[in-house]
Design an enzyme around this catalytic site. Structure first.
Site, PDB file in Angstrom:
ATOM      1  N   TYR A  64       1.333   9.331  -9.131  1.00  0.00           N
ATOM      2  CA  TYR A  64       1.769  10.722  -8.922  1.00  0.00           C
ATOM      3  C   TYR A  64       3.217  10.974  -9.364  1.00  0.00           C
ATOM      4  O   TYR A  64       3.756  12.044  -9.108  1.00  0.00           O
ATOM      5  CB  TYR A  64       1.635  11.094  -7.438  1.00  0.00           C
ATOM      6  CG  TYR A  64       0.211  11.111  -6.918  1.00  0.00           C
ATOM      7  CD1 TYR A  64      -0.598  12.231  -7.085  1.00  0.00           C
ATOM      8  CD2 TYR A  64      -0.328  10.019  -6.241  1.00  0.00           C
ATOM      9  CE1 TYR A  64      -1.905  12.259  -6.599  1.00  0.00           C
ATOM     10  CE2 TYR A  64      -1.623  10.029  -5.749  1.00  0.00           C
ATOM     11  CZ  TYR A  64      -2.406  11.160  -5.932  1.00  0.00           C
ATOM     12  OH  TYR A  64      -3.693  11.192  -5.453  1.00  0.00           O
ATOM     13  N   ASP A 119       0.886  -1.160   0.000  1.00  0.00           N
ATOM     14  CA  ASP A 119       0.000   0.000   0.000  1.00  0.00           C
ATOM     15  C   ASP A 119       0.921   1.204   0.000  1.00  0.00           C
ATOM     16  O   ASP A 119       1.854   1.273   0.808  1.00  0.00           O
ATOM     17  CB  ASP A 119      -0.925   0.022   1.217  1.00  0.00           C
ATOM     18  CG  ASP A 119      -2.043   1.043   1.017  1.00  0.00           C
ATOM     19  OD1 ASP A 119      -2.706   0.980  -0.033  1.00  0.00           O
ATOM     20  OD2 ASP A 119      -2.241   1.900   1.889  1.00  0.00           O
TER      21      ASP A 119
END
Length: 200
Positions: free
Chosen positions: A162, A73
């Site tokens: 990102y 994660d």
């Protein structure tokens, strides 16, 4: 619990970019399975931390496949946004996990806080939690981080997520502008992976 080397691993993710990066980090002698082999959707991420969510995913995929599973994660923390988007990094892209949309949201929120932010050093970091869970092994966890700043504009088309707006500390290029092998040497996933590679 056995402390044996792991030679077979299921990568618990439906994010193609993430799967590719984890595959590139794993030793070549490890047999890899992905959601292409088992048509599985991802579980709901209800944890409060990156480690919580990586455990939820690794446990879920391991129980569905019967295999040892590695899940990560990861996300972007921006200090001026109180560490948002954080564990909600993918969710900022909406139901389709559209990171162009997520990046626009980051810029919009930065504009709301400080119209001059593009002329400043906007401190941020990428965080990655990796968990390996499965039959016959003790659960393995690791956390990796890379510090940096937010680019005032989107640059580069390499990587995913990102990457086009994150400039690592002491570098001039975004992760999106770097060649993948350059990014792999310094990024958050590699920092976490270094701590668990002895098990592989």
């Amino acid at each position: 619990m056995l402390k044996k080397k792991i030679y077979e691993l299921f990568i618990g993710s439906n994010n193609k970019g993430k799967v590719r990066e984890i595959k590139d980090l794993l030793p070549k002698n490890v047999k890899i399975y992905t959601t292409d082999n088992f048509k599985l959707s991802s579980p709901r991420e209800t944890g409060k931390t990156f480690l919580d969510n990586s455990l939820i995913k690794s446990r879920y995929f391991s129980k569905k496949t019967g295999k040892i599973c590695m899940a990560d994660d990861s996300g972007l923390e921006i200090d001026i946004l109180k560490k948002a988007p954080g564990i909600h990094s993918a969710r900022w892209g909406g139901k389709k996990r559209d990171f162009n949309l997520a990046i626009k949201r980051v810029y919009k929120k930065l504009d709301l806080i400080d119209k001059q932010w593009k002329n400043k050093y906007i401190k941020a970091r990428f965080v990655c939690a990796i968990t390996i869970y499965g039959p016959g092994i003790k659960t393995i966890k690791a956390l990796g981080k890379v510090e940096g700043r937010i680019s005032p504009k989107k640059k580069g088309s390499n990587g995913f997520g990102y990457d086009p707006i994150f400039i690592p500390k002491n570098k001039k290029k975004t992760f999106g502008e770097m060649k993948l092998f350059q990014k792999y040497k310094i990024d958050h996933r590699y920092q976490a992976f270094k701590k668990i590679k002895k098990f592989l």
